[in-house]
Motif scaffolding. Sequence first.
Motif, PDB file in Angstrom:
ATOM      1  N   ALA A   1      26.790  40.749  36.579  1.00 25.16           N
ATOM      2  CA  ALA A   1      26.586  42.073  37.170  1.00 25.16           C
ATOM      3  C   ALA A   1      27.059  43.171  36.222  1.00 25.16           C
ATOM      4  CB  ALA A   1      27.314  42.171  38.512  1.00 25.16           C
ATOM      5  N   LEU A   2      28.207  42.945  35.577  1.00 28.52           N
ATOM      6  CA  LEU A   2      28.721  43.944  34.647  1.00 28.52           C
ATOM      7  C   LEU A   2      27.815  44.069  33.430  1.00 28.52           C
ATOM      8  CD1 LEU A   2      30.948  45.932  33.911  1.00 28.52           C
ATOM      9  CD2 LEU A   2      32.192  44.049  32.834  1.00 28.52           C
ATOM     10  N   SER A   3      27.285  42.944  32.950  1.00 30.07           N
ATOM     11  CA  SER A   3      26.375  42.983  31.803  1.00 30.07           C
ATOM     12  C   SER A   3      25.126  43.789  32.131  1.00 30.07           C
ATOM     13  CB  SER A   3      25.991  41.569  31.382  1.00 30.07           C
ATOM     14  OG  SER A   3      27.086  40.896  30.814  1.00 30.07           O
ATOM     15  N   LEU A   4      24.579  43.579  33.327  1.00 28.11           N
ATOM     16  CA  LEU A   4      23.400  44.343  33.737  1.00 28.11           C
ATOM     17  C   LEU A   4      23.712  45.831  33.815  1.00 28.11           C
ATOM     18  CD1 LEU A   4      22.021  41.967  36.511  1.00 28.11           C
ATOM     19  CD2 LEU A   4      21.004  42.398  34.272  1.00 28.11           C
ATOM     20  N   ARG A   5      24.874  46.150  34.365  1.00 32.69           N
ATOM     21  CA  ARG A   5      25.286  47.551  34.469  1.00 32.69           C
ATOM     22  C   ARG A   5      25.456  48.186  33.097  1.00 32.69           C
ATOM     23  NH1 ARG A   5      31.092  49.477  37.040  1.00 32.69           N
ATOM     24  NH2 ARG A   5      30.684  51.723  37.110  1.00 32.69           N
TER      25      ARG A   5
ATOM     26  N   ALA B   1      31.084  43.836  18.663  1.00 35.35           N
ATOM     27  CA  ALA B   1      31.529  45.226  18.743  1.00 35.35           C
ATOM     28  C   ALA B   1      32.205  45.516  20.071  1.00 35.35           C
ATOM     29  CB  ALA B   1      30.338  46.163  18.537  1.00 35.35           C
ATOM     30  N   THR B   2      31.690  44.895  21.137  1.00 38.65           N
ATOM     31  CA  THR B   2      32.239  45.144  22.469  1.00 38.65           C
ATOM     32  C   THR B   2      33.662  44.632  22.603  1.00 38.65           C
ATOM     33  OG1 THR B   2      30.018  45.023  23.438  1.00 38.65           O
ATOM     34  CG2 THR B   2      31.877  44.765  24.928  1.00 38.65           C
ATOM     35  N   ILE B   3      33.885  43.383  22.221  1.00 33.69           N
ATOM     36  CA  ILE B   3      35.214  42.796  22.405  1.00 33.69           C
ATOM     37  C   ILE B   3      36.243  43.454  21.482  1.00 33.69           C
ATOM     38  CG2 ILE B   3      35.076  40.930  20.706  1.00 33.69           C
ATOM     39  CD1 ILE B   3      36.308  39.098  22.862  1.00 33.69           C
ATOM     40  N   THR B   4      35.800  43.970  20.335  1.00 41.98           N
ATOM     41  CA  THR B   4      36.717  44.658  19.432  1.00 41.98           C
ATOM     42  C   THR B   4      37.092  46.033  19.975  1.00 41.98           C
ATOM     43  OG1 THR B   4      35.672  43.528  17.557  1.00 41.98           O
ATOM     44  CG2 THR B   4      37.060  45.434  17.051  1.00 41.98           C
TER      45      THR B   4
ATOM     46  N   ARG C   1      34.471  42.480  30.748  1.00 41.58           N
ATOM     47  CA  ARG C   1      34.053  41.095  30.470  1.00 41.58           C
ATOM     48  C   ARG C   1      32.578  40.920  30.815  1.00 41.58           C
ATOM     49  NH1 ARG C   1      37.775  36.060  32.029  1.00 41.58           N
ATOM     50  NH2 ARG C   1      38.863  36.952  30.228  1.00 41.58           N
ATOM     51  N   THR C   2      31.726  41.027  29.819  1.00 44.96           N
ATOM     52  CA  THR C   2      30.295  40.827  29.986  1.00 44.96           C
ATOM     53  C   THR C   2      29.969  39.340  29.830  1.00 44.96           C
ATOM     54  OG1 THR C   2      29.949  41.262  27.633  1.00 44.96           O
ATOM     55  CG2 THR C   2      29.794  43.140  29.135  1.00 44.96           C
TER      56      THR C   2
END
Length: 231
Positions: free
Chosen positions: A14-18, A167-170, A180-181
């Motif tokens: 859900a977070l990834s879609l958002r 890039a996201t986790i950094t 957390r995607t």
Amino acid sequence: MTDWLGPAEWQAVALSLRVSLWATLFSLPFGIFVAYALARWSFPGKQIVNGLVHLPLILPPVVTGYLLLLSFGTRGPIGSFLADWGIVFAFRWSGAALAAAIMAFPLMVRAIRLSIEAVDPKLEQAAATLGAAPAWVFLTVTLPMALPGIVAGTILAFAKAMGEFGATITFVSNIPGETRTISSAIYAFLQVPGGEGAALRLVIVAVVVAMAALLLSEIFARRVAARVGGQ
């Protein structure tokens, strides 16, 4: 899917879609503008702009994430200014959307630029000779005829944003429920004993979404191209 995926897995989906949706919507106007500028305008430093646009494709994603952290972190020049207005990107889902948008931006711009370059400039010139303003020429001639590339670029950017990790986790770390995607969730599950099953389920979701995006991109681009060609 809610029965097949656990709560933590579904939360990541859900977070990834958002994140992907906002990343795509936010970058689309800029993508169209930059693609048009690169396709139609001549200006000093054009190749530098083109290089900067495509730089995220060449740099390691971790480097891009670190540069975002330096710039948009609460102590960075941009981040500290925005923080005074209550806008914070670092370690927030909005920061994940920003990172995903930057990583997906080159794919969007390239697809739209190629589509605009395929539009015959004589059609734009004909509209201009009839008295149409440049903005009106763009809205009524260039944009509709470039629509297949815009659709394809938008869907590809969405798929790229869904799979963004380095890039996201950094930039925003790996915070459950916040940043957390799917990609970072897979990484997290693989770090704990017995997490392989959850990781595999999310891998399947990621593959399905990516393939669906590619197919939709092809289908929509062909349909829009057929409609434009038939007008």
